[in-house]
Design a protein around this motif. Structure first.
Motif, PDB file in Angstrom:
ATOM      1  N   THR A 168      43.266  46.086  52.700  1.00 17.93           N
ATOM      2  CA  THR A 168      42.152  46.030  51.761  1.00 17.93           C
ATOM      3  C   THR A 168      41.359  47.331  51.779  1.00 17.93           C
ATOM      4  N   THR A 169      41.097  47.874  50.595  1.00 18.88           N
ATOM      5  CA  THR A 169      40.298  49.096  50.464  1.00 18.88           C
ATOM      6  C   THR A 169      39.020  48.869  49.669  1.00 18.88           C
ATOM      7  N   GLY A 170      38.935  47.757  48.955  1.00 20.45           N
ATOM      8  CA  GLY A 170      37.733  47.526  48.172  1.00 20.45           C
ATOM      9  C   GLY A 170      37.761  46.166  47.497  1.00 20.45           C
ATOM     10  N   LEU A 171      36.643  45.846  46.852  1.00 23.23           N
ATOM     11  CA  LEU A 171      36.506  44.562  46.176  1.00 23.23           C
ATOM     12  C   LEU A 171      35.730  44.774  44.886  1.00 23.23           C
ATOM     13  N   ALA A 172      36.312  44.319  43.784  1.00 26.34           N
ATOM     14  CA  ALA A 172      35.640  44.362  42.488  1.00 26.34           C
ATOM     15  C   ALA A 172      35.331  42.934  42.062  1.00 26.34           C
ATOM     16  N   SER A 173      34.200  42.733  41.389  1.00 27.15           N
ATOM     17  CA  SER A 173      33.816  41.366  41.051  1.00 27.15           C
ATOM     18  C   SER A 173      32.859  41.342  39.878  1.00 27.15           C
ATOM     19  N   ALA A 174      32.764  40.171  39.274  1.00 25.29           N
ATOM     20  CA  ALA A 174      31.798  39.932  38.202  1.00 25.29           C
ATOM     21  C   ALA A 174      31.397  38.471  38.240  1.00 25.29           C
ATOM     22  N   GLY A 175      30.133  38.196  37.963  1.00 25.79           N
ATOM     23  CA  GLY A 175      29.627  36.835  37.917  1.00 25.79           C
ATOM     24  C   GLY A 175      29.222  36.466  36.499  1.00 25.79           C
ATOM     25  N   TRP A 176      29.153  35.153  36.254  1.00 23.09           N
ATOM     26  CA  TRP A 176      28.745  34.668  34.938  1.00 23.09           C
ATOM     27  C   TRP A 176      27.894  33.418  35.099  1.00 23.09           C
ATOM     28  N   PRO A 204      25.378  30.786  32.256  1.00 20.39           N
ATOM     29  CA  PRO A 204      25.022  30.606  30.841  1.00 20.39           C
ATOM     30  C   PRO A 204      23.798  31.416  30.430  1.00 20.39           C
ATOM     31  N   GLN A 205      22.860  31.597  31.357  1.00 19.49           N
ATOM     32  CA  GLN A 205      21.619  32.280  31.026  1.00 19.49           C
ATOM     33  C   GLN A 205      21.796  33.797  30.930  1.00 19.49           C
ATOM     34  N   ALA A 206      22.601  34.375  31.810  1.00 14.37           N
ATOM     35  CA  ALA A 206      22.698  35.838  31.905  1.00 14.37           C
ATOM     36  C   ALA A 206      23.989  36.406  31.347  1.00 14.37           C
ATOM     37  N   GLY A 207      24.979  35.564  31.078  1.00 14.93           N
ATOM     38  CA  GLY A 207      26.276  36.079  30.668  1.00 14.93           C
ATOM     39  C   GLY A 207      26.985  36.727  31.845  1.00 14.93           C
ATOM     40  N   TRP A 208      27.772  37.760  31.584  1.00  9.99           N
ATOM     41  CA  TRP A 208      28.525  38.438  32.647  1.00  9.99           C
ATOM     42  C   TRP A 208      27.722  39.584  33.232  1.00  9.99           C
ATOM     43  N   TRP A 209      27.801  39.734  34.556  1.00 12.99           N
ATOM     44  CA  TRP A 209      27.179  40.870  35.222  1.00 12.99           C
ATOM     45  C   TRP A 209      28.059  41.279  36.396  1.00 12.99           C
ATOM     46  N   SER A 210      28.012  42.560  36.742  1.00 15.60           N
ATOM     47  CA  SER A 210      28.782  43.057  37.877  1.00 15.60           C
ATOM     48  C   SER A 210      28.048  42.696  39.156  1.00 15.60           C
ATOM     49  N   SER A 211      28.781  42.261  40.194  1.00 14.75           N
ATOM     50  CA  SER A 211      28.104  41.545  41.284  1.00 14.75           C
ATOM     51  C   SER A 211      28.644  41.866  42.674  1.00 14.75           C
ATOM     52  N   ALA A 212      28.704  43.145  43.033  1.00 18.51           N
ATOM     53  CA  ALA A 212      29.142  43.494  44.380  1.00 18.51           C
ATOM     54  C   ALA A 212      28.218  42.896  45.437  1.00 18.51           C
ATOM     55  N   SER A 213      26.925  42.846  45.160  1.00 21.80           N
ATOM     56  CA  SER A 213      25.987  42.300  46.144  1.00 21.80           C
ATOM     57  C   SER A 213      26.233  40.812  46.354  1.00 21.80           C
ATOM     58  N   LEU A 214      26.565  40.076  45.277  1.00 26.60           N
ATOM     59  CA  LEU A 214      26.854  38.649  45.422  1.00 26.60           C
ATOM     60  C   LEU A 214      28.110  38.443  46.257  1.00 26.60           C
ATOM     61  N   SER A 215      29.129  39.262  46.037  1.00 22.77           N
ATOM     62  CA  SER A 215      30.363  39.146  46.819  1.00 22.77           C
ATOM     63  C   SER A 215      30.105  39.407  48.296  1.00 22.77           C
ATOM     64  N   ARG A 216      29.221  40.362  48.589  1.00 21.09           N
ATOM     65  CA  ARG A 216      28.860  40.607  49.993  1.00 21.09           C
ATOM     66  C   ARG A 216      28.119  39.407  50.570  1.00 21.09           C
ATOM     67  N   ASP A 217      27.181  38.864  49.797  1.00 17.15           N
ATOM     68  CA  ASP A 217      26.343  37.776  50.303  1.00 17.15           C
ATOM     69  C   ASP A 217      27.144  36.517  50.619  1.00 17.15           C
ATOM     70  N   ILE A 218      28.143  36.204  49.804  1.00 19.12           N
ATOM     71  CA  ILE A 218      28.869  34.949  50.049  1.00 19.12           C
ATOM     72  C   ILE A 218      29.736  35.052  51.295  1.00 19.12           C
ATOM     73  N   ARG A 219      29.895  36.251  51.844  1.00 22.23           N
ATOM     74  CA  ARG A 219      30.684  36.426  53.064  1.00 22.23           C
ATOM     75  C   ARG A 219      29.820  36.646  54.299  1.00 22.23           C
ATOM     76  N   THR A 244      37.255  44.131  32.685  1.00 22.06           N
ATOM     77  CA  THR A 244      36.335  45.098  32.074  1.00 22.06           C
ATOM     78  C   THR A 244      34.895  44.871  32.531  1.00 22.06           C
ATOM     79  N   HIS A 245      34.610  43.713  33.132  1.00 24.27           N
ATOM     80  CA  HIS A 245      33.274  43.438  33.664  1.00 24.27           C
ATOM     81  C   HIS A 245      33.115  43.923  35.105  1.00 24.27           C
ATOM     82  N   PHE A 246      34.194  44.449  35.714  1.00 26.39           N
ATOM     83  CA  PHE A 246      34.131  44.933  37.094  1.00 26.39           C
ATOM     84  C   PHE A 246      33.549  46.346  37.092  1.00 26.39           C
ATOM     85  N   LEU A 247      32.230  46.441  37.117  1.00 21.61           N
ATOM     86  CA  LEU A 247      31.557  47.742  37.021  1.00 21.61           C
ATOM     87  C   LEU A 247      30.989  48.211  38.352  1.00 21.61           C
ATOM     88  N   ASP A 248      30.996  47.361  39.358  1.00 23.62           N
ATOM     89  CA  ASP A 248      30.313  47.647  40.628  1.00 23.62           C
ATOM     90  C   ASP A 248      31.300  47.434  41.764  1.00 23.62           C
TER      91      ASP A 248
END
Length: 249
Positions: A54-62, A64-79, A116-120
């Motif tokens: 593993t060299t990295g992690l790309a992610s996006a969250g969704w 209904p209120q916010a739509g799609w957003w890039s979410s590296a911090s969320l991926s860190r937090d859930i671990r 395409t939503h993996f911006l972070d």
């Protein structure tokens, strides 16, 4: 829609190795209080080097209120954050589609569009392989590799029992003993290559580690990548969240 309404993890966990390309990982995000109402979806994809480390992690969250957003911090937090870890459940794409539709999002975009939503992108540091075990592979094999896939979250006793049954773990257990003993193990032979694995608690029982030993008789290293991916997916289906894949030798 609630997380409890979704189908439970599979009763069996056979390892099906295919030549399919990488697929995204899907998670359902639950409410903060004592209910388990689905609030949103998290989609992830690990990046790996040519040795499948593993060299990295790309992610996006969704939501209904916010739509799609890039979410590296969320991926860190859930671990790393126990509160967030308790709110996230690994799921399949089909179940993510159902949740996305039930929450008013309509049809879930295909995986090309989701990327395409993996911006972070979150880099994950890796190190040269440690030398564990014999320096030379056994006779008949040209390469010996040892990997560890780390997971967050926990397994229920019935899930461990299901893994032991599916992987045909010997009733007497494995050779390891003590706090780092293997709780489930398996073996797979294919085209002259041999793969064996052990699941155990690591990090003072704070995480799970899947140790995979590959003895390669052929040059088909793609089979190694497919096996690591299939084993990781089996444990995701049982509720664990992959953190990283390391190579030990």
């Amino acid at each position: 829609m609630t997380i409890d309404s979704l189908p439970a993890g599979p009763a069996s966990a056979a390892v099906e190795v295919t030549g399919a390309g990488p697929q995204l990982d899907y998670y359902l995000i639950g409410a903060r209080d004592s209910t388990t109402t689905v609030e949103g979806i998290l989609v992830e994809e690990f990046t790996r080097d040519r040795d499948f480390v593993t060299t990295g992690l790309a992610s996006a969250g969704w939501t209904p209120q916010a739509g799609w957003w890039s979410s590296a911090s969320l991926s860190r937090d859930i671990r790393t954050n126990p509160e967030m870890l308790a709110r996230v459940v690994p799921t399949s794409r089909r179940q993510a589609e159902d949740a996305h539709r039930a929450l008013g999002g309509g049809q879930l975009p295909d995986e090309t569009l989701l990327r395409t939503h993996f911006l972070d992108h979150q880099p994950i540091a890796s190190a040269p392989p440690l030398r564990l075990g014999p320096a030379q592979p056994p006779a008949g094999f040209h390469d010996r590799r040892v990997y560890r896939v780390l997971f967050a979250k926990d397994l229920r006793p019935d899930q461990v029992a299901a893994l032991r049954t599916a992987w045909r773990t010997p009733a007497a257990g494995t050779s390891a003993s003590g706090t780092n003993a293997s709780v489930a193990s398996g073996r797979l032979d294919g085209h002259g290559d041999q793969f064996s694995w052990d699941l155990r608690r690591v990090g003072h029982t704070l995480a799970w580690g899947l140790d995979v030993t590959a003895l390669l008789a052929t040059d088909a290293t793609a089979a190694l990548g497919s096996t690591l991916s299939a084993l990781t997916d089996v444990l995701r289906q049982h509720g664990l969240i992959p953190v990283t894949t390391e190579r030990f030798s």
